[in-house]
Motif scaffolding. Structure first.
Motif, PDB file in Angstrom:
ATOM      1  N   MET A 275       0.854  -1.204   0.000  1.00 38.87           N
ATOM      2  CA  MET A 275       0.000   0.000   0.000  1.00 38.87           C
ATOM      3  C   MET A 275       0.881   1.242   0.000  1.00 38.87           C
ATOM      4  O   MET A 275       1.166   1.815   1.046  1.00 38.87           O
ATOM      5  CB  MET A 275      -0.929  -0.007   1.224  1.00 38.87           C
ATOM      6  CG  MET A 275      -2.113  -0.947   1.117  1.00 38.87           C
ATOM      7  SD  MET A 275      -3.296  -0.496  -0.186  1.00 38.87           S
ATOM      8  CE  MET A 275      -3.883   1.069   0.414  1.00 38.87           C
ATOM      9  N   ALA A 277      -0.052   3.924  -1.703  1.00 38.76           N
ATOM     10  CA  ALA A 277      -0.937   5.080  -1.912  1.00 38.76           C
ATOM     11  C   ALA A 277      -1.094   5.922  -0.649  1.00 38.76           C
ATOM     12  O   ALA A 277      -1.063   5.409   0.462  1.00 38.76           O
ATOM     13  CB  ALA A 277      -2.314   4.602  -2.372  1.00 38.76           C
ATOM     14  N   PRO A 307     -12.568   4.130   5.529  1.00 43.39           N
ATOM     15  CA  PRO A 307     -12.114   2.837   6.050  1.00 43.39           C
ATOM     16  C   PRO A 307     -10.610   2.693   5.841  1.00 43.39           C
ATOM     17  O   PRO A 307     -10.094   3.132   4.820  1.00 43.39           O
ATOM     18  CB  PRO A 307     -12.882   1.814   5.210  1.00 43.39           C
ATOM     19  CG  PRO A 307     -13.413   2.558   4.043  1.00 43.39           C
ATOM     20  CD  PRO A 307     -13.453   4.013   4.382  1.00 43.39           C
ATOM     21  N   ILE A 309      -7.913   0.723   4.620  1.00 45.96           N
ATOM     22  CA  ILE A 309      -7.823  -0.442   3.717  1.00 45.96           C
ATOM     23  C   ILE A 309      -6.813  -1.444   4.259  1.00 45.96           C
ATOM     24  O   ILE A 309      -7.063  -2.651   4.341  1.00 45.96           O
ATOM     25  CB  ILE A 309      -7.404   0.015   2.293  1.00 45.96           C
ATOM     26  CG1 ILE A 309      -8.356   1.084   1.769  1.00 45.96           C
ATOM     27  CG2 ILE A 309      -7.335  -1.182   1.344  1.00 45.96           C
ATOM     28  CD1 ILE A 309      -7.879   1.798   0.513  1.00 45.96           C
ATOM     29  N   LEU A 310      -5.657  -0.917   4.638  1.00 44.69           N
ATOM     30  CA  LEU A 310      -4.554  -1.786   5.069  1.00 44.69           C
ATOM     31  C   LEU A 310      -4.882  -2.497   6.375  1.00 44.69           C
ATOM     32  O   LEU A 310      -4.592  -3.699   6.540  1.00 44.69           O
ATOM     33  CB  LEU A 310      -3.289  -0.924   5.213  1.00 44.69           C
ATOM     34  CG  LEU A 310      -1.959  -1.607   5.294  1.00 44.69           C
ATOM     35  CD1 LEU A 310      -1.765  -2.650   4.198  1.00 44.69           C
ATOM     36  CD2 LEU A 310      -0.835  -0.579   5.223  1.00 44.69           C
ATOM     37  N   PHE A 326       3.109   1.972   3.955  1.00 45.79           N
ATOM     38  CA  PHE A 326       4.011   3.120   3.892  1.00 45.79           C
ATOM     39  C   PHE A 326       3.628   4.089   4.995  1.00 45.79           C
ATOM     40  O   PHE A 326       2.460   4.151   5.393  1.00 45.79           O
ATOM     41  CB  PHE A 326       3.915   3.810   2.523  1.00 45.79           C
ATOM     42  CG  PHE A 326       4.915   3.268   1.533  1.00 45.79           C
ATOM     43  CD1 PHE A 326       4.806   1.972   1.073  1.00 45.79           C
ATOM     44  CD2 PHE A 326       5.969   4.057   1.092  1.00 45.79           C
ATOM     45  CE1 PHE A 326       5.735   1.449   0.172  1.00 45.79           C
ATOM     46  CE2 PHE A 326       6.898   3.559   0.192  1.00 45.79           C
ATOM     47  CZ  PHE A 326       6.786   2.262  -0.263  1.00 45.79           C
ATOM     48  N   LYS A 340       2.777   1.227  13.671  1.00 43.62           N
ATOM     49  CA  LYS A 340       1.892   0.883  12.551  1.00 43.62           C
ATOM     50  C   LYS A 340       1.984  -0.600  12.200  1.00 43.62           C
ATOM     51  O   LYS A 340       0.988  -1.252  11.894  1.00 43.62           O
ATOM     52  CB  LYS A 340       2.268   1.711  11.313  1.00 43.62           C
ATOM     53  CG  LYS A 340       1.302   2.867  11.085  1.00 43.62           C
ATOM     54  CD  LYS A 340       1.792   3.884  10.092  1.00 43.62           C
ATOM     55  CE  LYS A 340       1.563   5.282  10.688  1.00 43.62           C
ATOM     56  NZ  LYS A 340       1.913   6.354   9.810  1.00 43.62           N
ATOM     57  N   LYS A 344      -1.532  -2.596  12.530  1.00 42.06           N
ATOM     58  CA  LYS A 344      -2.233  -3.044  11.319  1.00 42.06           C
ATOM     59  C   LYS A 344      -1.861  -4.470  10.932  1.00 42.06           C
ATOM     60  O   LYS A 344      -2.223  -4.932   9.848  1.00 42.06           O
ATOM     61  CB  LYS A 344      -1.919  -2.077  10.164  1.00 42.06           C
ATOM     62  CG  LYS A 344      -2.378  -0.627  10.435  1.00 42.06           C
ATOM     63  CD  LYS A 344      -2.404   0.215   9.165  1.00 42.06           C
ATOM     64  CE  LYS A 344      -2.641   1.685   9.485  1.00 42.06           C
ATOM     65  NZ  LYS A 344      -2.842   2.514   8.290  1.00 42.06           N
TER      66      LYS A 344
HETATM   67  N1  CTP Z   1      -3.864   3.493   4.486  1.00 47.26           N
HETATM   68  C1  CTP Z   1      -4.960   2.735   4.097  1.00 47.26           C
HETATM   69  N2  CTP Z   1      -6.226   3.225   4.235  1.00 47.26           N
HETATM   70  C2  CTP Z   1      -6.434   4.435   4.778  1.00 47.26           C
HETATM   71  C3  CTP Z   1      -5.338   5.216   5.192  1.00 47.26           C
HETATM   72  C4  CTP Z   1      -4.062   4.714   5.032  1.00 47.26           C
HETATM   73  O1  CTP Z   1      -4.770   1.622   3.609  1.00 47.26           O
HETATM   74  N3  CTP Z   1      -7.683   4.884   4.895  1.00 47.26           N
HETATM   75  C5  CTP Z   1      -2.519   2.938   4.335  1.00 47.26           C
HETATM   76  C6  CTP Z   1      -1.598   3.760   3.469  1.00 47.26           C
HETATM   77  O2  CTP Z   1      -1.648   3.346   2.114  1.00 47.26           O
HETATM   78  C7  CTP Z   1      -0.218   3.480   4.075  1.00 47.26           C
HETATM   79  C8  CTP Z   1      -0.514   3.216   5.521  1.00 47.26           C
HETATM   80  O3  CTP Z   1      -1.903   2.903   5.607  1.00 47.26           O
HETATM   81  O4  CTP Z   1       0.338   2.315   3.542  1.00 47.26           O
HETATM   82  C9  CTP Z   1      -0.149   4.353   6.446  1.00 47.26           C
HETATM   83  O5  CTP Z   1      -1.151   5.259   6.558  1.00 47.26           O
HETATM   84  P1  CTP Z   1      -1.255   6.338   7.731  1.00 47.26           P
HETATM   85  O6  CTP Z   1      -2.423   7.181   7.368  1.00 47.26           O
HETATM   86  O7  CTP Z   1       0.053   7.015   7.882  1.00 47.26           O
HETATM   87  O8  CTP Z   1      -1.497   5.429   8.984  1.00 47.26           O
HETATM   88  P2  CTP Z   1      -2.038   5.824  10.374  1.00 47.26           P
HETATM   89  O9  CTP Z   1      -1.836   4.600  11.193  1.00 47.26           O
HETATM   90  O10 CTP Z   1      -3.409   6.346  10.173  1.00 47.26           O
HETATM   91  O11 CTP Z   1      -1.034   6.959  10.897  1.00 47.26           O
HETATM   92  P3  CTP Z   1      -1.182   8.490  11.271  1.00 47.26           P
HETATM   93  O12 CTP Z   1      -1.563   8.476  12.661  1.00 47.26           O
HETATM   94  O13 CTP Z   1       0.191   9.004  11.022  1.00 47.26           O
HETATM   95  O14 CTP Z   1      -2.202   9.114  10.364  1.00 47.26           O
END
Ligand code: CTP
Length: 406
Positions: A275, A277, A307, A309-310, A326, A340, A344
């Motif tokens: 992921m 994106a 939502p 996704i990851l 990422f 993370k 996740k």
């Molecule tokens: N990602 C995802 N779906 C989302 C948001 C993020 O799949 N709705 C994936 C991104 O593609 C990336 C990873 O999750 O690979 C990291 O996203 P990030 O938003 O940095 O993660 P968070 O745990 O939400 O961290 P932060 O508190 O920094 O926002």
């Protein structure tokens, strides 16, 4: 004379263009012939200003080719392009690089490059100012994105006594790159299904306006190209324009919801999901059908979470499946990445400090820290294709041997 070296039976076209480093092509040809390859040389008209045809003809396996018109065969470019197991261009001038990137065939060498499906190794050589010019860097980036192998120039003495980046790589490095490209693929990704997401999602506010982010999609696209080069069948789910590459199936999406349904569908058969994106974490709750008019005042934009996704993939992870996330951070890189990874249920987090110059969103370069459950690995500033190779090396290490395909 034929040799029984490790390149025995390989038909290699060596393209020589007009730069002072053309004399080093002689040594490249000699080493390839010594390793058993059949070497067919092509010189551009300008190359003939730097070295004699007789020299290359004497050292190679057939006389040098120089023109689309003076060969015994009426279509030498297709004959050479089709027979080649590999084409190496050394030195590659800014002109040849530009013509190849633009698909222009204005001499035998560029026509042959466009008439081949064989792997191509391009070895640039030019003055530092030319190498660093945005046009040249853009063309190099275009070629890399199409899977062309680039042997970067070195620092050293240039024509006219100047010193700087731009000197043709040493013949040994060029021949080593040829060997690497021709080596049978031993990648654990061969035959696997790899799903990659790329770009930034765009979340509609109304019929014309969106909330977006700065992601260009370049890092994800580089990963997709590299995974395909390693023999994987790749599904690329992207919000950005992608020049088609064989082995990569492209699904175009715009919103986080569209990306989720495309990724979830592809992930059911995926061995690896990466992921890359920048998925929006929040999206506007719809405010209106059609366009919100100015006369209606400032729109009341209310956001709701998208939502993750990851996280969803992590919760439903199949045994043996490798999940890569990422993380764009501005502080506590490794600590946040480890958080993370655990939260996740991931195998790898690729973290970058986007506050650093030339790192992350929109750049052609990146610097990352690859964090797994047992190790961290720093990849210093490099072009995104090099970073992609490091990420996929880590993925290969995470693919469990017992899950390997026969
Ligand atoms: N990602 C995802 N779906 C989302 C948001 C993020 O799949 N709705 C994936 C991104 O593609 C990336 C990873 O999750 O690979 C990291 O996203 P990030 O938003 O940095 O993660 P968070 O745990 O939400 O961290 P932060 O508190 O920094 O926002």
């Amino acid at each position: 004379m034929s040799n029984a070296g490790d390149l025995s039976g390989r038909f290699i076209v060596v393209g020589v263009s007009g730069g002072i480093a053309a004399y080093k092509a002689v040594e490249v040809c000699r080493q390839l012939v010594d390793a058993g390859a059949h070497v067919a040389p092509i010189m551009t008209p300008d190359a003939e200003r730097f070295i004699g045809k007789t020299t290359l003809s004497a050292l190679c396996s057939e006389p040098v080719h120089t023109s689309l018109w003076d060969d015994a065969s009426p279509i030498p470019h297709t004959r050479l392009g089709q027979r080649a197991d590999l084409i190496v261009v050394a030195p590659a001038t800014a002109r040849v690089i530009a013509a190849y990137a633009a698909g222009m065939s204005d001499d035998l060498l560029t026509a042959t490059l466009i008439a081949t499906v064989a792997p191509v190794v391009v070895c640039p050589a030019m003055h530092t100012e030319m190498w660093e010019h945005p046009a040249v860097q853009h063309n190099i980036s275009t070629l890399r994105s199409r899977g062309v192998h680039i042997v970067d120039p070195e620092d050293g003495r240039l024509a006219g006594g100047d010193i700087g980046r731009g000197r043709l790589a040493a013949p040994e490095s060029i021949v080593a790159a040829v060997r690497r490209v021709l080596a049978p693929t031993q990648s654990k990704l061969a035959g696997r299904h790899v799903v990659v997401s790329a770009g930034g999602t765009r979340e509609p506010i109304d019929a014309v306006r969106v909330i977006a982010n700065r992601s260009s999609g370049k890092q994800g696209h580089a990963i997709a190209v590299e995974a395909s080069r390693r023999g994987a069948s790749v599904t690329l789910v992207t919000t950005a324009d992608f020049t088609p590459v064989s082995g990569v199936r492209v699904v175009c999406v715009e919103t986080a919801a569209e990306m989720k349904s495309a990724i979830d569908a592809a992930a059911t058969s995926a061995d690896v999901v990466i992921m890359t994106a920048a998925v929006a974490d929040f999206r506007p709750v719809p405010i209106a059908e059609g366009k919100w008019k100015k006369e209606d005042g400032v729109p009341p934009i209310v956001l709701e979470p998208t939502p993750d996704i990851l996280a969803g993939l992590g919760a439903a992870k199949r045994p043996g499946q490798v999940l890569v996330g990422f993380a764009a951070e501005t502080s506590n890189l490794v600590e946040n990445a480890k958080g993370k990874l655990a939260r996740k249920n991931l195998d790898i987090v690729v973290a970058n400090d986007v506050s650093q110059p030339k790192v992350g969103f929109g750049h052609d370069t990146n610097a990352v820290t690859i964090v797994t459950k047992s190790a961290t690995h720093n990849v210093p500033l490099a072009d995104k294709h090099t970073v992609a190779a490091h990420v996929l090396d880590s993925v290969e290490q995470s693919l469990h041997p017992t899950q390997e395909h026969p």
